[in-house]
Design a protein around this motif. Structure first.
Motif, mmCIF file in Angstrom:
data_model
loop_
_atom_site.group_PDB
_atom_site.id
_atom_site.type_symbol
_atom_site.label_atom_id
_atom_site.label_comp_id
_atom_site.label_asym_id
_atom_site.label_seq_id
_atom_site.Cartn_x
_atom_site.Cartn_y
_atom_site.Cartn_z
ATOM 1 N N ILE A 192 0.871 -1.178 0.000
ATOM 2 C CA ILE A 192 0.000 0.000 0.000
ATOM 3 C C ILE A 192 0.906 1.224 0.000
ATOM 4 O O ILE A 192 1.826 1.311 0.814
ATOM 5 N N GLU A 193 0.658 2.144 -0.927
ATOM 6 C CA GLU A 193 1.494 3.350 -0.950
ATOM 7 C C GLU A 193 0.750 4.453 -1.665
ATOM 8 O O GLU A 193 0.098 4.207 -2.657
ATOM 9 N N HIS A 194 0.843 5.684 -1.127
ATOM 10 C CA HIS A 194 0.143 6.760 -1.823
ATOM 11 C C HIS A 194 1.037 7.564 -2.753
ATOM 12 O O HIS A 194 0.547 8.328 -3.568
ATOM 13 N N LEU A 195 2.358 7.394 -2.663
ATOM 14 C CA LEU A 195 3.242 8.036 -3.639
ATOM 15 C C LEU A 195 3.151 7.251 -4.946
ATOM 16 O O LEU A 195 3.804 6.227 -5.119
ATOM 17 N N MET A 196 2.321 7.749 -5.855
ATOM 18 C CA MET A 196 2.015 6.969 -7.061
ATOM 19 C C MET A 196 3.247 6.691 -7.918
ATOM 20 O O MET A 196 3.364 5.640 -8.527
ATOM 21 N N LYS A 197 4.165 7.647 -7.948
ATOM 22 C CA LYS A 197 5.359 7.476 -8.769
ATOM 23 C C LYS A 197 6.131 6.238 -8.321
ATOM 24 O O LYS A 197 6.575 5.432 -9.131
ATOM 25 N N VAL A 198 6.277 6.111 -7.009
ATOM 26 C CA VAL A 198 7.008 4.969 -6.456
ATOM 27 C C VAL A 198 6.222 3.679 -6.689
ATOM 28 O O VAL A 198 6.765 2.671 -7.143
ATOM 29 N N LEU A 199 4.932 3.742 -6.416
ATOM 30 C CA LEU A 199 4.117 2.532 -6.540
ATOM 31 C C LEU A 199 4.110 2.021 -7.983
ATOM 32 O O LEU A 199 4.239 0.816 -8.235
ATOM 33 N N MET A 200 3.986 2.950 -8.920
ATOM 34 C CA MET A 200 3.949 2.556 -10.333
ATOM 35 C C MET A 200 5.293 1.999 -10.791
ATOM 36 O O MET A 200 5.340 1.139 -11.666
ATOM 37 N N ALA A 201 6.363 2.485 -10.188
ATOM 38 C CA ALA A 201 7.690 2.029 -10.606
ATOM 39 C C ALA A 201 7.971 0.598 -10.128
ATOM 40 O O ALA A 201 8.734 -0.122 -10.769
ATOM 41 N N ILE A 202 7.357 0.188 -9.024
ATOM 42 C CA ILE A 202 7.700 -1.148 -8.506
ATOM 43 C C ILE A 202 6.626 -2.216 -8.760
ATOM 44 O O ILE A 202 6.925 -3.387 -8.713
ATOM 45 N N SER A 203 5.395 -1.790 -9.046
ATOM 46 C CA SER A 203 4.304 -2.772 -9.138
ATOM 47 C C SER A 203 4.155 -3.351 -10.542
ATOM 48 O O SER A 203 4.242 -2.617 -11.526
ATOM 49 N N GLN A 204 3.911 -4.656 -10.618
ATOM 50 C CA GLN A 204 3.517 -5.237 -11.897
ATOM 51 C C GLN A 204 2.065 -4.905 -12.195
ATOM 52 O O GLN A 204 1.698 -4.596 -13.310
ATOM 53 N N ARG A 205 1.245 -5.002 -11.136
ATOM 54 C CA ARG A 205 -0.165 -4.636 -11.271
ATOM 55 C C ARG A 205 -0.560 -3.826 -10.043
ATOM 56 O O ARG A 205 0.071 -3.919 -9.000
#
Ligand SMILES: Nc1ncnc2c1ncn2[C@@H]1O[C@H](COP(=O)(O)OP(=O)(O)O)[C@@H](O)[C@H]1O
Ligand SMILES: [Mg+2]
Length: 239
Positions: A192-205
């Motif tokens: 769970i993370e609200h920093l979208m830039k970070v979340l998008m960089a590490i998540s496959q989905r």
């Protein structure tokens, strides 16, 4: 990759409020699965239901086996570990002993010492192992909590806003660590993370939730251009 976790119509109510509402999603083994959504969307409640702290309605399957009636220590023994939004450590115990508690919970009494030392090395706290947790700065507290979770030897780890309050340098180090947990240890991560830039960089989905409901699930690119996600979460400037 096979499915490691399957949730079917999970609902968790607090009185009239459905904090998690009819939520169904699958997580694939070895994936990094990101979750985001506004404050109060039900993200932490979802983790509390998966980890057995709250019981809700609906079904949760882990490697095809139902876990939604298990208690937290039983969920842990199955191989699901978690961290908390607010760093939760045993403050009067050393870093070493905090991690030892994780190893003990994971029930690895035979090779406990090796697991503890491996984890200390992995998170980079070998040098600080004798420090009492209450004397640690925020980042090291978070690492200690993560270390205790890793010492249970999970197959799946749930990270609740793990980089909140950290400096940009610490965020980069955390991201590298999450990638290593995933790549080198082969552990599936739900983060769970609200920093979208970070979340998008590490998540496959990723999955975006709002008012306890799933509003979008897909690749970071798909999520970023979803109309409803832009409307309720990202804001127009993001698009
Ligand atoms: N133990 C609780 N009792 C009553 N309401 C709760 C409890 N835990 C969470 N809530 C409510 O459920 C909603 C979802 O909270 P939470 O899961 O913490 O959201 P998030 O982690 O997405 O910010 C919020 O409205 C919150 O106030
Ligand atoms: Mg939360």
């Amino acid at each position: 990759m096979p499915i490691i976790l399957e949730t079917k119509q999970i609902t968790k109510r607090f009185g009239e409020l459905a904090a998690v509402n009819n939520l169904s999603f699958d997580v694939n083994e070895k994936e990094i699965f990101g979750i985001a959504g506004p404050n109060g969307a039900g993200k932490t409640t979802l983790f509390n239901v998966i980890s057995g702290i709250y019981s809700g309605s609906g079904e949760i399957d882990y490697f095809g086996e139902r876990i939604d009636r298990l208690r937290p220590f039983q969920v842990c023994l199955k191989g699901i570990a978690r961290t908390f939004q607010i760093p939760t450590v045993f403050s009067t115990l050393t870093v070493y002993d905090n991690i030892r508690i994780g190893a003990h919970f994971g029930n690895h009494s035979l090779n406990e010492k090796k697991i503890i030392n491996d984890v200390l090395e992995f998170i980079g706290l070998t040098e600080k192992q004798h420090i009492e947790a209450k004397h640690l700065p925020l980042f090291d507290k978070k690492l200690t909590m993560l270390g205790a979770a890793l010492a249970t030897e999970p197959k799946l780890i749930l990270l609740d806003e793990p980089i909140g309050g950290l400096s940009p340098k610490e965020i980069n180090e955390s991201v590298e660590l999450f990638k290593r947990i995933n790549n080198e240890l082969g552990i599936t991560i739900i983060v769970i993370e609200h920093l979208m830039k970070v979340l998008m960089a590490i998540s496959q989905r990723m999955m975006i939730i709002h008012n306890g409901e799933k509003i979008c699930i897909g690749s970071p690119e798909e999520v970023a251009r979803d109309k409803q996600v832009i409307e309720v979460y990202l804001g127009a400037e993001y698009a």
